[in-house]
Design an enzyme around this catalytic site. Structure first.
Site, mmCIF file in Angstrom:
data_model
loop_
_atom_site.group_PDB
_atom_site.id
_atom_site.type_symbol
_atom_site.label_atom_id
_atom_site.label_comp_id
_atom_site.label_asym_id
_atom_site.label_seq_id
_atom_site.Cartn_x
_atom_site.Cartn_y
_atom_site.Cartn_z
ATOM 1 N N ASP A 126 13.765 42.813 -23.497
ATOM 2 C CA ASP A 126 12.988 42.744 -24.734
ATOM 3 C C ASP A 126 13.351 43.937 -25.619
ATOM 4 O O ASP A 126 13.076 45.079 -25.266
ATOM 5 C CB ASP A 126 11.488 42.765 -24.395
ATOM 6 N N ARG A 128 12.365 44.303 -28.829
ATOM 7 C CA ARG A 128 11.520 44.378 -30.024
ATOM 8 C C ARG A 128 10.831 45.729 -30.164
ATOM 9 O O ARG A 128 10.547 46.394 -29.189
ATOM 10 C CB ARG A 128 10.452 43.277 -29.975
HETATM 11 N N1 LIG Z 1 16.323 36.485 -25.614
HETATM 12 C C1 LIG Z 1 15.504 35.445 -25.524
HETATM 13 N N2 LIG Z 1 14.506 35.329 -26.426
HETATM 14 C C2 LIG Z 1 13.675 34.289 -26.308
HETATM 15 C C3 LIG Z 1 13.812 33.312 -25.305
HETATM 16 N N3 LIG Z 1 12.822 32.409 -25.462
HETATM 17 C C4 LIG Z 1 12.105 32.824 -26.526
HETATM 18 N N4 LIG Z 1 12.613 33.946 -27.044
HETATM 19 C C5 LIG Z 1 12.137 34.757 -28.161
HETATM 20 O O1 LIG Z 1 10.979 35.410 -27.706
HETATM 21 C C6 LIG Z 1 10.189 35.797 -28.814
HETATM 22 C C7 LIG Z 1 8.743 35.494 -28.471
HETATM 23 O O2 LIG Z 1 8.435 36.254 -27.340
HETATM 24 P P1 LIG Z 1 7.622 35.690 -26.125
HETATM 25 O O3 LIG Z 1 8.083 36.373 -24.884
HETATM 26 O O4 LIG Z 1 7.632 34.176 -26.132
HETATM 27 O O5 LIG Z 1 6.115 36.062 -26.423
HETATM 28 P P2 LIG Z 1 5.495 37.439 -26.935
HETATM 29 O O6 LIG Z 1 5.680 37.524 -28.403
HETATM 30 O O7 LIG Z 1 6.021 38.592 -26.119
HETATM 31 O O8 LIG Z 1 3.982 37.267 -26.511
HETATM 32 P P3 LIG Z 1 2.871 36.329 -27.157
HETATM 33 O O9 LIG Z 1 2.201 37.188 -28.194
HETATM 34 O O10 LIG Z 1 1.961 35.977 -26.048
HETATM 35 O O11 LIG Z 1 3.559 35.149 -27.775
HETATM 36 C C8 LIG Z 1 10.734 35.053 -30.013
HETATM 37 O O12 LIG Z 1 11.485 35.977 -30.800
HETATM 38 C C9 LIG Z 1 11.681 34.030 -29.392
HETATM 39 O O13 LIG Z 1 12.791 33.728 -30.220
HETATM 40 C C10 LIG Z 1 14.867 33.455 -24.360
HETATM 41 O O14 LIG Z 1 15.043 32.679 -23.429
HETATM 42 N N5 LIG Z 1 15.689 34.528 -24.527
#
Ligand SMILES: Nc1nc2c(ncn2[C@@H]2O[C@H](COP(=O)(O)OP(=O)(O)OP(=O)(O)O)[C@@H](O)[C@H]2O)c(=O)[nH]1
Ligand SMILES: [Zn+2]
EC number: 3.5.4.25
Length: 196
Positions: A126, A128
């Protein structure tokens, strides 16, 4: 990070009438969006969603993740209470970008999970970061948020940036046979609270 406010306008949606606010990071030019509804600058806690861009889920209705249903649920809940804010951050693929997310999906098609796929591509699970949220919420006059998320690390990251998260509101929606394993991995490896 420095980020500037650019413009606001009305945004009627099928979930209700929002305002859309555009922001731009000064150095990178990266654009971010806030959607707001109702009176949010009165000092009272505001229902809020910090949503990371997912073109496949939010725009194309992909069943590989839960992003689309989470965004819709957040907009619906905000419309129900008549006030709230969504920060739509352009951090596609948890920060690796759309093309790399498709690369990660290709690895997942051959057996890797979402964390392993990122690692095989040379990325942390992650990437971000949330520093822009502080300016965006301050610009909108929001002082305290009830954050709709299943990710405790997101709550902690926002608090580190000085945002008062007075409550975490679970956003449990969108599980389907295509993303069942993916959501289990988020629960087991990424600490998401999915009650599964
Ligand atoms: N690298 C990668 N990114 C993903 C994948 N699936 C979803 N994403 C990205 O994950 C991001 C969303 O993160 P999530 O882990 O689903 O959820 P979160 O934002 O951490 O948590 P919530 O607030 O509960 O939704 C978005 O930017 C998606 O494009 C994947 O398999 N690989
Ligand atoms: Zn998604």
């Amino acid at each position: 990070m420095s980020i500037v406010f650019i413009a606001s306008s009305k945004l009627p949606t099928r979930h209700g009438d929002f305002l859309i606010h555009a922001f731009e990071e000064s150095e990178s030019g990266q654009e971010h969006i806030a959607l707001t509804m109702g009176t949010i600058a009165d000092g009272q806690p505001v229902l809020a969603r910090v949503h990371s861009e997912c073109l496949t889920g939010d725009g194309f209705g992909s069943l590989r993740c839960d992003c689309g249903p989470q965004l819709e649920a957040a907009m619906t809940l905000i419309a129900q209470v008549g006030r709230g804010v969504i920060l739509y951050l352009r951090q596609e693929g948890r920060g690796i970008g759309l093309v790399n997310k498709v690369r990660a999906y290709a690895l997942q098609d051959t057996g890797a999970d979402t964390v392993e796929a990122n690692e095989q591509l040379g990325f942390a699970p992650d990437l971000r970061e949330y520093s822009m949220c502080e300016f965006m919420l301050a610009h909108l006059g929001v002082q305290q948020v009830k954050l709709m998320t299943n990710n405790p690390l997101k709550v902690a990251a926002l608090q580190q940036h000085g945002i008062q998260v007075v409550e975490r509101v679970p956003l449990l929606t969108g599980r389907n046979p295509h993303n069942d394993q993916y959501l289990d991995t988020k629960e087991e490896k990424m600490g998401h609270l999915l009650n599964h």
